[in-house]
Design a protein around this motif. Structure first.
Motif, PDB file in Angstrom:
ATOM      1  N   LEU A 108     -32.183  10.639 -22.592  1.00  0.00           N
ATOM      2  CA  LEU A 108     -32.705  11.637 -21.648  1.00  0.00           C
ATOM      3  C   LEU A 108     -33.853  11.054 -20.826  1.00  0.00           C
ATOM      4  O   LEU A 108     -33.922  11.230 -19.600  1.00  0.00           O
ATOM      5  CB  LEU A 108     -33.159  12.867 -22.425  1.00  0.00           C
ATOM      6  CG  LEU A 108     -33.586  14.138 -21.688  1.00  0.00           C
ATOM      7  CD1 LEU A 108     -34.990  14.058 -21.135  1.00  0.00           C
ATOM      8  CD2 LEU A 108     -32.587  14.525 -20.597  1.00  0.00           C
ATOM      9  N   LEU A 109     -34.759  10.335 -21.476  1.00  0.00           N
ATOM     10  CA  LEU A 109     -35.900   9.750 -20.770  1.00  0.00           C
ATOM     11  C   LEU A 109     -35.469   8.654 -19.799  1.00  0.00           C
ATOM     12  O   LEU A 109     -36.073   8.484 -18.735  1.00  0.00           O
ATOM     13  CB  LEU A 109     -36.904   9.195 -21.787  1.00  0.00           C
ATOM     14  CG  LEU A 109     -37.651  10.247 -22.612  1.00  0.00           C
ATOM     15  CD1 LEU A 109     -38.390   9.591 -23.784  1.00  0.00           C
ATOM     16  CD2 LEU A 109     -38.628  11.032 -21.748  1.00  0.00           C
ATOM     17  N   GLU A 110     -34.431   7.919 -20.154  1.00  0.00           N
ATOM     18  CA  GLU A 110     -33.903   6.908 -19.239  1.00  0.00           C
ATOM     19  C   GLU A 110     -33.233   7.556 -18.033  1.00  0.00           C
ATOM     20  O   GLU A 110     -33.323   7.055 -16.909  1.00  0.00           O
ATOM     21  CB  GLU A 110     -32.893   6.028 -19.980  1.00  0.00           C
ATOM     22  CG  GLU A 110     -33.509   5.074 -20.982  1.00  0.00           C
ATOM     23  CD  GLU A 110     -34.157   3.878 -20.300  1.00  0.00           C
ATOM     24  OE1 GLU A 110     -33.439   3.075 -19.681  1.00  0.00           O
ATOM     25  OE2 GLU A 110     -35.400   3.758 -20.379  1.00  0.00           O
ATOM     26  N   GLU A 111     -32.580   8.672 -18.257  1.00  0.00           N
ATOM     27  CA  GLU A 111     -31.864   9.360 -17.178  1.00  0.00           C
ATOM     28  C   GLU A 111     -32.811  10.108 -16.252  1.00  0.00           C
ATOM     29  O   GLU A 111     -32.657  10.074 -15.032  1.00  0.00           O
ATOM     30  CB  GLU A 111     -30.863  10.347 -17.781  1.00  0.00           C
ATOM     31  CG  GLU A 111     -30.133  11.205 -16.762  1.00  0.00           C
ATOM     32  CD  GLU A 111     -29.314  12.306 -17.410  1.00  0.00           C
ATOM     33  OE1 GLU A 111     -28.871  13.207 -16.673  1.00  0.00           O
ATOM     34  OE2 GLU A 111     -29.129  12.278 -18.650  1.00  0.00           O
ATOM     35  N   LYS A 112     -33.800  10.773 -16.811  1.00  0.00           N
ATOM     36  CA  LYS A 112     -34.722  11.605 -16.030  1.00  0.00           C
ATOM     37  C   LYS A 112     -36.096  10.935 -16.052  1.00  0.00           C
ATOM     38  O   LYS A 112     -36.888  11.157 -16.971  1.00  0.00           O
ATOM     39  CB  LYS A 112     -34.789  13.024 -16.602  1.00  0.00           C
ATOM     40  CG  LYS A 112     -33.438  13.743 -16.611  1.00  0.00           C
ATOM     41  CD  LYS A 112     -33.566  15.144 -17.174  1.00  0.00           C
ATOM     42  CE  LYS A 112     -32.214  15.845 -17.289  1.00  0.00           C
ATOM     43  NZ  LYS A 112     -31.562  16.028 -15.970  1.00  0.00           N
ATOM     44  N   VAL A 113     -36.373  10.165 -15.031  1.00  0.00           N
ATOM     45  CA  VAL A 113     -37.571   9.326 -15.040  1.00  0.00           C
ATOM     46  C   VAL A 113     -38.856  10.119 -14.804  1.00  0.00           C
ATOM     47  O   VAL A 113     -39.955   9.572 -14.944  1.00  0.00           O
ATOM     48  CB  VAL A 113     -37.455   8.202 -13.982  1.00  0.00           C
ATOM     49  CG1 VAL A 113     -36.326   7.260 -14.335  1.00  0.00           C
ATOM     50  CG2 VAL A 113     -37.271   8.793 -12.582  1.00  0.00           C
ATOM     51  N   ASP A 114     -38.741  11.391 -14.444  1.00  0.00           N
ATOM     52  CA  ASP A 114     -39.940  12.212 -14.273  1.00  0.00           C
ATOM     53  C   ASP A 114     -40.224  13.089 -15.493  1.00  0.00           C
ATOM     54  O   ASP A 114     -41.104  13.943 -15.458  1.00  0.00           O
ATOM     55  CB  ASP A 114     -39.828  13.092 -13.031  1.00  0.00           C
ATOM     56  CG  ASP A 114     -38.646  14.045 -13.088  1.00  0.00           C
ATOM     57  OD1 ASP A 114     -37.754  13.842 -13.930  1.00  0.00           O
ATOM     58  OD2 ASP A 114     -38.616  15.000 -12.272  1.00  0.00           O
ATOM     59  N   VAL A 115     -39.474  12.877 -16.569  1.00  0.00           N
ATOM     60  CA  VAL A 115     -39.721  13.598 -17.817  1.00  0.00           C
ATOM     61  C   VAL A 115     -40.665  12.765 -18.687  1.00  0.00           C
ATOM     62  O   VAL A 115     -40.411  11.588 -18.940  1.00  0.00           O
ATOM     63  CB  VAL A 115     -38.411  13.883 -18.577  1.00  0.00           C
ATOM     64  CG1 VAL A 115     -38.697  14.408 -19.987  1.00  0.00           C
ATOM     65  CG2 VAL A 115     -37.570  14.900 -17.807  1.00  0.00           C
ATOM     66  N   ALA A 116     -41.757  13.389 -19.112  1.00  0.00           N
ATOM     67  CA  ALA A 116     -42.761  12.684 -19.916  1.00  0.00           C
ATOM     68  C   ALA A 116     -42.503  12.805 -21.404  1.00  0.00           C
ATOM     69  O   ALA A 116     -42.848  11.908 -22.179  1.00  0.00           O
ATOM     70  CB  ALA A 116     -44.144  13.241 -19.608  1.00  0.00           C
ATOM     71  N   ALA A 117     -41.904  13.910 -21.821  1.00  0.00           N
ATOM     72  CA  ALA A 117     -41.749  14.168 -23.250  1.00  0.00           C
ATOM     73  C   ALA A 117     -40.472  14.951 -23.497  1.00  0.00           C
ATOM     74  O   ALA A 117     -40.129  15.850 -22.717  1.00  0.00           O
ATOM     75  CB  ALA A 117     -42.947  14.948 -23.780  1.00  0.00           C
ATOM     76  N   VAL A 118     -39.791  14.626 -24.583  1.00  0.00           N
ATOM     77  CA  VAL A 118     -38.556  15.334 -24.929  1.00  0.00           C
ATOM     78  C   VAL A 118     -38.572  15.673 -26.418  1.00  0.00           C
ATOM     79  O   VAL A 118     -38.921  14.847 -27.256  1.00  0.00           O
ATOM     80  CB  VAL A 118     -37.306  14.515 -24.546  1.00  0.00           C
ATOM     81  CG1 VAL A 118     -37.317  13.138 -25.215  1.00  0.00           C
ATOM     82  CG2 VAL A 118     -36.034  15.252 -24.919  1.00  0.00           C
ATOM     83  N   CYS A 119     -38.232  16.919 -26.704  1.00  0.00           N
ATOM     84  CA  CYS A 119     -38.127  17.374 -28.085  1.00  0.00           C
ATOM     85  C   CYS A 119     -36.740  17.967 -28.289  1.00  0.00           C
ATOM     86  O   CYS A 119     -35.933  18.028 -27.363  1.00  0.00           O
ATOM     87  CB  CYS A 119     -39.217  18.402 -28.419  1.00  0.00           C
ATOM     88  SG  CYS A 119     -39.129  19.908 -27.411  1.00  0.00           S
TER      89      CYS A 119
END
Length: 327
Positions: A108-119
């Motif tokens: 998810l973080l690789e795909e969405k480069v404007d996402v800082a954190a994922v839970c």
């Protein structure tokens, strides 16, 4: 490059977690480096973590312990020993990561480069052991997709975390929510995946533990509103007002009305069972579950209001906030 080939670091924090800590660290086996931060354990947690290959950071007990302080210390050490790691998985010592979670988070973080954190989704290990564990299970999971805040078990983009200065050391509860306010202000996004992330062990079996946990929430509401309560964020303003109204305002009004206008006005206290009935009617699912949740939601306003008062006392006396432990 697949997510499974991208290295990440992990930071676990804990205090007297016992065997749960061993399970936690073993669940981080996919991490390139694991840092364990200990907040004054006396049960051999440091030795246990070291035997499992974790890098150890022990916090100086002359400064009050907070989860934010522990996570920052762990992240700082991780940056020293492995500065090339773009992602860091934070996990509390009473939690065990679900296999495959870190690959999903990194994807998810690789795909969405404007996402800082994922839970992701969190489940309680023993919800059947007490009503208090069961209540934790009900509160863990919210909507999926873009969200406004996450909890302590989360995969962070190291660059974003460094950019906003990490967690605040002086926020004793809901430090994750406070961090997310600053991340969103810096134009980063927060995301929850619709998949299991970890198993949590609340280990709450007594009413007193639930009461202290609710007090801590009230402290967090007051501190959060003090820090970020101005528009447009209005962080925790509604939660603080709700706690003060139901935990202090209405009881004071009932007592005052009974004294000034007569004892019959004490019947105003019936607004509490009416509020429970309203929440039951507004809920979804099994009626018994709705009743239990509604009862404890209303009851929680009393310890929450006391926690808020404790924050206001600390602020007025310029006292350094200290963690409210519930287990």
């Amino acid at each position: 490059m697949s997510a499974g080939s991208i290295e990440f670091g992990a930071v676990a924090i804990g205090r007297n977690e016992g065997d749960r800590l061993a399970s936690c660290i073993k669940s981080l086996s996919a991490a390139a480096r694991v840092v364990y931060v200990d907040s004054g354990s006396t049960d051999g947690s440091v030795e246990r973590a070291r035997s499992l290959g974790a890098e150890i950071v022990t916090l100086d007990n002359s400064v009050p312990f907070t989860a934010g302080r522990a996570r920052n210390a762990g992240f700082r050490r991780l940056q020293e020993i492995a500065p090339q790691l773009a992602y860091v998985q934070f996990v509390d010592g009473d939690c065990v990561l679900t296999p495959g979670w870190t690959d999903a988070a990194i994807s998810l973080l690789e795909e969405k480069v404007d996402v800082a954190a994922v839970c992701g989704l969190l489940r309680e290990r023993y919800p059947e052991r007490s009503i208090y564990n069961w209540l934790c299970q009900q509160e863990w999971n919210g909507p999926v997709g873009e969200i406004t805040s996450c909890a302590g078990n989360v995969m962070h983009r190291s660059l974003a975390l460094k950019a906003v200065g990490g967690y605040r050391h002086d926020v004793i509860a809901a430090e994750e929510d406070e961090l997310c306010v600053r991340l969103r202000a810096a134009r980063w996004r927060i995301w929850r995946l619709d998949r299991w992330m970890a198993t949590h062990d609340a280990a709450m079996t007594h009413f007193g533990q639930w009461w202290k946990r609710s007090m801590r929430a009230g402290y967090a509401f007051a501190q959060g509103a003090d820090l970020h309560g101005a528009p447009p964020e209005r962080h925790f303003v509604w939660e603080l007002r709700r706690a003060l109204l139901w935990g202090l305002g209405i009881p004071a009004l009932c007592v005052a009305a009974a004294i000034v206008l007569g004892p019959v006005w004490a019947l105003m206290i019936l607004v509490y069972p009416l509020q429970v009935l309203r929440l039951i009617a507004a809920g979804i699912g099994d009626i018994r579950d709705r009743a239990r949740i509604a009862f404890f939601q209303v009851l929680a306003r009393f310890p929450e209001s006391l926690g808020a008062l404790r924050y206001f006392r600390d602020r007025s006396l310029k006292r350094r906030p200290t963690i409210i432990e519930h287990k």
